[in-house]
Scaffold this active site. Structure first.
Site, PDB file in Angstrom:
ATOM      1  N   LEU A 178     -21.701  -0.304  -3.569  1.00 35.92           N
ATOM      2  CA  LEU A 178     -22.881  -0.536  -2.747  1.00 35.92           C
ATOM      3  C   LEU A 178     -23.262   0.665  -1.881  1.00 35.92           C
ATOM      4  O   LEU A 178     -24.278   0.632  -1.198  1.00 35.92           O
ATOM      5  CB  LEU A 178     -22.672  -1.779  -1.874  1.00 35.92           C
ATOM      6  CG  LEU A 178     -22.777  -3.110  -2.633  1.00 35.92           C
ATOM      7  CD1 LEU A 178     -22.120  -4.247  -1.851  1.00 35.92           C
ATOM      8  CD2 LEU A 178     -24.239  -3.435  -2.934  1.00 35.92           C
ATOM      9  N   LEU A 202     -18.121  -2.921   0.522  1.00 28.93           N
ATOM     10  CA  LEU A 202     -18.997  -2.086  -0.311  1.00 28.93           C
ATOM     11  C   LEU A 202     -18.725  -2.294  -1.797  1.00 28.93           C
ATOM     12  O   LEU A 202     -19.175  -1.496  -2.627  1.00 28.93           O
ATOM     13  CB  LEU A 202     -18.825  -0.605   0.043  1.00 28.93           C
ATOM     14  CG  LEU A 202     -19.174  -0.210   1.476  1.00 28.93           C
ATOM     15  CD1 LEU A 202     -18.996   1.293   1.670  1.00 28.93           C
ATOM     16  CD2 LEU A 202     -20.592  -0.626   1.810  1.00 28.93           C
ATOM     17  N   SER A 247     -13.358  -4.995   1.028  1.00 34.82           N
ATOM     18  CA  SER A 247     -14.295  -4.484   0.032  1.00 34.82           C
ATOM     19  C   SER A 247     -15.748  -4.809   0.368  1.00 34.82           C
ATOM     20  O   SER A 247     -16.496  -5.296  -0.487  1.00 34.82           O
ATOM     21  CB  SER A 247     -13.948  -5.018  -1.365  1.00 34.82           C
ATOM     22  OG  SER A 247     -14.526  -4.216  -2.370  1.00 34.82           O
ATOM     23  N   GLY A 257     -23.902   3.389  -3.425  1.00 32.50           N
ATOM     24  CA  GLY A 257     -24.759   4.096  -4.371  1.00 32.50           C
ATOM     25  C   GLY A 257     -24.133   5.333  -4.979  1.00 32.50           C
ATOM     26  O   GLY A 257     -24.772   6.036  -5.762  1.00 32.50           O
ATOM     27  N   LYS A 258     -22.856   5.592  -4.676  1.00 32.72           N
ATOM     28  CA  LYS A 258     -22.228   6.846  -5.101  1.00 32.72           C
ATOM     29  C   LYS A 258     -22.047   6.962  -6.617  1.00 32.72           C
ATOM     30  O   LYS A 258     -21.884   8.067  -7.136  1.00 32.72           O
ATOM     31  CB  LYS A 258     -20.878   7.017  -4.397  1.00 32.72           C
ATOM     32  CG  LYS A 258     -19.820   6.014  -4.809  1.00 32.72           C
ATOM     33  CD  LYS A 258     -18.588   6.063  -3.919  1.00 32.72           C
ATOM     34  CE  LYS A 258     -17.764   7.287  -4.122  1.00 32.72           C
ATOM     35  NZ  LYS A 258     -16.541   7.290  -3.280  1.00 32.72           N
ATOM     36  N   TYR A 304       0.817  -1.224   0.000  1.00 26.08           N
ATOM     37  CA  TYR A 304       0.000   0.000   0.000  1.00 26.08           C
ATOM     38  C   TYR A 304       0.842   1.261   0.000  1.00 26.08           C
ATOM     39  O   TYR A 304       1.937   1.274   0.557  1.00 26.08           O
ATOM     40  CB  TYR A 304      -0.902   0.013   1.248  1.00 26.08           C
ATOM     41  CG  TYR A 304      -1.931  -1.086   1.297  1.00 26.08           C
ATOM     42  CD1 TYR A 304      -2.215  -1.881   0.190  1.00 26.08           C
ATOM     43  CD2 TYR A 304      -2.611  -1.361   2.486  1.00 26.08           C
ATOM     44  CE1 TYR A 304      -3.155  -2.893   0.264  1.00 26.08           C
ATOM     45  CE2 TYR A 304      -3.562  -2.369   2.560  1.00 26.08           C
ATOM     46  CZ  TYR A 304      -3.833  -3.136   1.444  1.00 26.08           C
ATOM     47  OH  TYR A 304      -4.754  -4.136   1.527  1.00 26.08           O
TER      48      TYR A 304
END
Length: 347
Positions: free
Chosen positions: A243, A238, A236, A245-246, A53
């Site tokens: 998920l 989302l 993950s 909704g963005k 990362y």
């Protein structure tokens, strides 16, 4: 905040784990420190990072910067012993990593020592193998996964070598526990078998992707978790923020992941859109925040040790952590079940 047992150890980790992969790329160091401060104030005691990362994109120039952000926070705040810290050693496929050509005994030990320096700590609580030496169906590689092409003995020898190196790091006090990531049921079972046969560290967790639209873990891995006390640390939850909704109705928020990675690593594809909309509709129908519903679902799974959340701003972080207070009704769970039956593997 609830706390769960880490494998068969006496370590307790928060049911929400703070993910860190954006720090040093999409987030500055000061923003990473703000996230850690807030997460701890809300009861989070579990951070997850990796030598790889930040990512999205993965760059040799920023390799290790996320661990440096965390290390500087430890130095400033003096909270190292309050945190259960997880990191990962990366393997083949990333040339700038020590083990980029494939895991080796000395490479694993050297990578760990470099992580310790960046993290400004003497030990890592949970050290994870980021992905296997052999082929894998993770990262949406299932369509080309061919285990019949692998040399079985070589795969077993690699696992024995990796676990042996990790065992030495445990003996040296540099790591406390061992985990896997992007691993299969067969691979995890091999690690468990070897640990029992050779008195080596026993795997406590497997960090695999899991969310409403990717529930492969519900099958053989869930069975292994139940019988072997090896919990899931899901990443993950989302589906790379889908998920939340963005991205609906063509939205592309400034600084969001899709501005850098259009298909979200193969997630944002036409075939996934009907399932995505169905889950967002469930949240709207029941008056729930879609992100919180999705995270709460992951938390509720019987095999889940901790659900890893990530955020690029404080509003997102506060929303995600608040999912700990969301309980999904029987009606919501039934709607999720019905949608899962209709679209079991949409991405």
């Amino acid at each position: 905040m609830k706390y769960n047992q880490l494998g068969r150890t006496d370590i307790k980790v928060s049911e929400i784990c703070l993910g860190t992969m954006t720090w040093g790329e999409q987030n500055t160091e000061s923003e990473g420190h703000e996230q850690m401060d807030y997460a701890v104030s809300e009861g989070v005691n579990f951070f997850d990072t990796a030598e790889l990362y930040p990512v999205v994109p993965i760059r040799a120039e920023t390799h290790g910067d996320t661990e440096r952000v965390i290390g500087n926070w430890f130095k400033k705040r003096g909270k190292r012993d309050d945190i259960i810290l997880a990191s990962k050693v990366g393997g083949p496929g990333q040339e700038h990593l020590i083990n980029g050509a494939g895991f080796s005994h000395e490479g694993i030990k050297k990578a760990c020592e470099q992580s310790l320096l960046r993290l400004k700590t003497d030990y890592i609580d949970l050290y994870q193998v980021h992905w296997p030496n052999r082929g894998s169906y993770h990262f949406r590689q299932s369509w080309g996964f061919s285990p019949d092409q692998e040399n079985s003995q070589q795969c077993k020898d690699d696992i024995a070598m990796i676990l042996g190196a990790l065992g030495e790091l445990v003996d040296e006090g540099k790591i406390r526990q061992v985990g896997l990531s992007n691993e299969s049921t067969w691979g995890t079972a091999q690690y468990i078998r070897l640990s029992e046969e050779q008195n080596l560290p026993r795997v406590v967790t497997v960090q695999n992707e899991y969310n409403l639209m990717n529930r492969i873990y519900d099958l053989d891995m869930a069975e292994l978790s139940a019988h072997e006390d090896v919990g899931c640390m899901c990443f993950s939850p989302l589906a790379a923020s889908m998920l939340s909704g963005k991205y609906q109705n063509g939205a592309l928020p400034e600084g969001s992941r899709r501005t850098v990675q259009e298909d979200l690593s193969g997630r944002y594809i036409p075939r996934a859109m009907p399932a995505l909309q169905a889950y967002l509709d469930i949240a709207q129908r029941h008056g729930l925040n879609a992100a919180q519903m999705s995270i709460a679902f992951c938390i509720s799974r019987p095999f889940m040790t901790s659900t890893i959340i990530g955020a690029t701003n404080m509003e997102q972080l506060k929303c995600d952590i608040a999912a700990k207070d969301v309980t999904l009704s029987d009606a919501v769970m039934q709607d999720i079940f019905d949608t899962y039956q209709k679209w079991p593997i949409p991405m």
